[in-house]
Design a protein around this motif. Structure first.
Motif, short mmCIF file in Angstrom:
data_model
loop_
_atom_site.label_atom_id
_atom_site.label_comp_id
_atom_site.label_asym_id
_atom_site.label_seq_id
_atom_site.Cartn_x
_atom_site.Cartn_y
_atom_site.Cartn_z
N ASN A 1 0.80 -1.23 0.00
CA ASN A 1 0.00 0.00 0.00
C ASN A 1 0.83 1.27 0.00
OD1 ASN A 1 -2.43 -1.44 -0.05
ND2 ASN A 1 -2.52 -1.57 2.18
N GLU A 2 1.95 1.24 -0.69
CA GLU A 2 2.75 2.45 -0.89
C GLU A 2 2.85 2.73 -2.38
OE1 GLU A 2 3.52 4.41 1.36
OE2 GLU A 2 3.79 3.29 3.24
N ARG A 3 2.52 3.96 -2.77
CA ARG A 3 2.58 4.34 -4.18
C ARG A 3 4.03 4.36 -4.68
NH1 ARG A 3 -0.61 9.81 -4.19
NH2 ARG A 3 0.14 9.88 -6.36
N ALA A 4 4.17 4.37 -6.01
CA ALA A 4 5.48 4.22 -6.63
C ALA A 4 6.48 5.27 -6.16
CB ALA A 4 5.34 4.27 -8.14
N TYR A 5 6.04 6.52 -6.04
CA TYR A 5 7.00 7.56 -5.68
C TYR A 5 7.52 7.35 -4.25
CZ TYR A 5 3.83 10.31 -2.67
OH TYR A 5 3.02 10.74 -1.66
N LYS A 6 6.67 6.80 -3.37
CA LYS A 6 7.11 6.54 -2.00
C LYS A 6 8.08 5.36 -1.96
CE LYS A 6 3.17 8.47 0.51
NZ LYS A 6 2.13 8.23 1.54
N VAL A 7 7.78 4.33 -2.75
CA VAL A 7 8.70 3.19 -2.84
C VAL A 7 10.05 3.64 -3.36
CG1 VAL A 7 9.15 1.00 -4.03
CG2 VAL A 7 6.88 1.46 -3.08
N ASP A 8 10.04 4.47 -4.40
CA ASP A 8 11.27 4.99 -4.99
C ASP A 8 12.04 5.83 -3.98
OD1 ASP A 8 12.93 5.46 -7.49
OD2 ASP A 8 12.46 7.53 -6.91
N ARG A 9 11.34 6.64 -3.21
CA ARG A 9 11.98 7.49 -2.22
C ARG A 9 12.64 6.66 -1.12
NH1 ARG A 9 8.19 12.00 -0.17
NH2 ARG A 9 7.10 10.27 0.86
N MET A 10 11.95 5.61 -0.66
CA MET A 10 12.53 4.78 0.40
C MET A 10 13.73 3.99 -0.10
SD MET A 10 9.26 3.45 2.66
CE MET A 10 8.14 3.03 1.32
N LEU A 11 13.63 3.41 -1.29
CA LEU A 11 14.77 2.68 -1.85
C LEU A 11 15.94 3.63 -2.09
CD1 LEU A 11 12.91 0.38 -4.41
CD2 LEU A 11 13.99 -0.33 -2.27
N GLY A 12 15.65 4.85 -2.53
CA GLY A 12 16.70 5.85 -2.72
C GLY A 12 17.38 6.20 -1.42
N GLY B 1 -5.68 8.26 -9.57
CA GLY B 1 -6.42 8.32 -10.82
C GLY B 1 -6.45 7.02 -11.58
N GLY B 2 -5.94 5.95 -10.95
CA GLY B 2 -5.88 4.66 -11.63
C GLY B 2 -4.46 4.35 -12.07
#
Length: 303
Positions: free
Chosen positions: A212-223, A249-250
């Motif tokens: 339940n984490e959107r892509a930008y949050k996943v990218d930020r954490m991995l970064g 928005g889907g």
């Protein structure tokens, strides 16, 4: 899990605790039935649930139950009822305890990652990232993943092997890495950075899953893991399931984000389907030696 000194036998006692979030009391009764079906005894605090804004009980009560379970010489395992939120709040209190010499099986996932990391980094324990007590009680995960957990806990077969999918060129090379695994939920791995029990995957395989984490949050954490140097000395990365994370928005860009991450890593990255918050939650034993076979027939095996 194989050649592991920590295993259950019929008649052994399991401590059940809720170090993070709470749930409906009916789950306790169903979990008792589940454990009895596995021919296990159980010890569950009468006041496992109490009054707290965010967690199953107050920090003091949850810590007391955690420390009692870890030190109970009459039990062989500690099984966390669920994750949710609250485990990291107990770590400053846990740090004040003298490490307990009698290791035992410790089972849970999600928010329980905080305890996995602490027990490995500070106490040198082996732990199991796997189905929560609630998942087992309510059959919220596949029967096959629960069966795998039972085999892991009872050492009913010599080895447990998972098929993996290479996600970058380095993982496509036909080679084997022999080491151990550390990790868990991405948010909790990130939360450990800067603490006295910060995760250290040096010379180990780092396992990561999220929900339940959107892509930008996943990218930020991995970064953040990259920039903090957490990935610098890891031998490889295994990505479990990253469930949910749809855009408002889907659409869902998490898989593409993970693909880009893997392609830019300078260590092998592979995918283990069915480990995490999905319909299956196959157990992963943190600490014992494993053989990570890469190439066309990538696999993970406890040795």
């Amino acid at each position: 899990m194989s050649k592991n000194n920590f295993s259950l036998q019929p008649g052994d006692t399991v401590d059940v605790i809720a170090p993070a979030s709470g749930c409906h009391p009916e789950v306790i009764e169903k979990f008792k039935t589940f454990l009895t079906g596995w021919k296990l005894k159980y010890h569950i605090p009468e006041d496992i649930f109490g009054s707290d804004l965010l967690c199953a009980n107050s920090d003091e009560k949850r810590f007391n139950q955690l420390s009692a379970a870890l030190s109970n010489s009459h039990s062989k395992a500690v099984w966390c009822l669920l994750g949710g939120y609250g485990s990291p709040r107990l770590l400053p209190l846990l740090e004040k305890l003298k490490p307990i010499a009698q290791h035992k099986l410790f089972i849970g996932f999600s928010d329980i990652t905080a305890l996995h990391i602490f027990l490995q980094m500070k106490w040198g324990w082996q732990t199991i990232h796997g189905p929560s007590g609630r998942q087992a009680a309510l059959s919220q995960v596949s029967a096959s993943s629960l069966n795998s957990l039972k085999k892991m806990l009872f050492s009913e077969k010599n080895t447990l092997t998972y098929a993996l999918q290479p996600l970058n060129k380095l993982a496509e090379n036909d080679s084997t890495i022999t080491t151990s695994i550390i990790g868990g939920n991405l948010s909790l791995i990130q939360t450990s950075i800067g603490t006295r029990w910060q995760i250290n995957p040096t010379d180990k395989i780092l396992f990561i899953e999220e929900t339940n984490e959107r892509a930008y949050k996943v990218d930020r954490m991995l970064g953040h893991l990259k920039q903090a140097g957490i990935l610098d000395q890891a031998k490889a990365i295994i990505l479990g399931d990253f469930t949910g994370g749809a855009e408002p928005g889907g659409g869902n860009f998490v898989a593409d984000t993970l693909k880009i991450f893997a392609e830019h890593c300078n260590i092998p990255v592979l995918h283990l389907a069915g480990a995490g918050h999905g319909e299956s939650n196959y157990p992963i034993s943190f600490g014992p030696p494993v053989a990570l076979q890469m190439g066309n027939h990538s696999s993970l095996e406890w040795i």
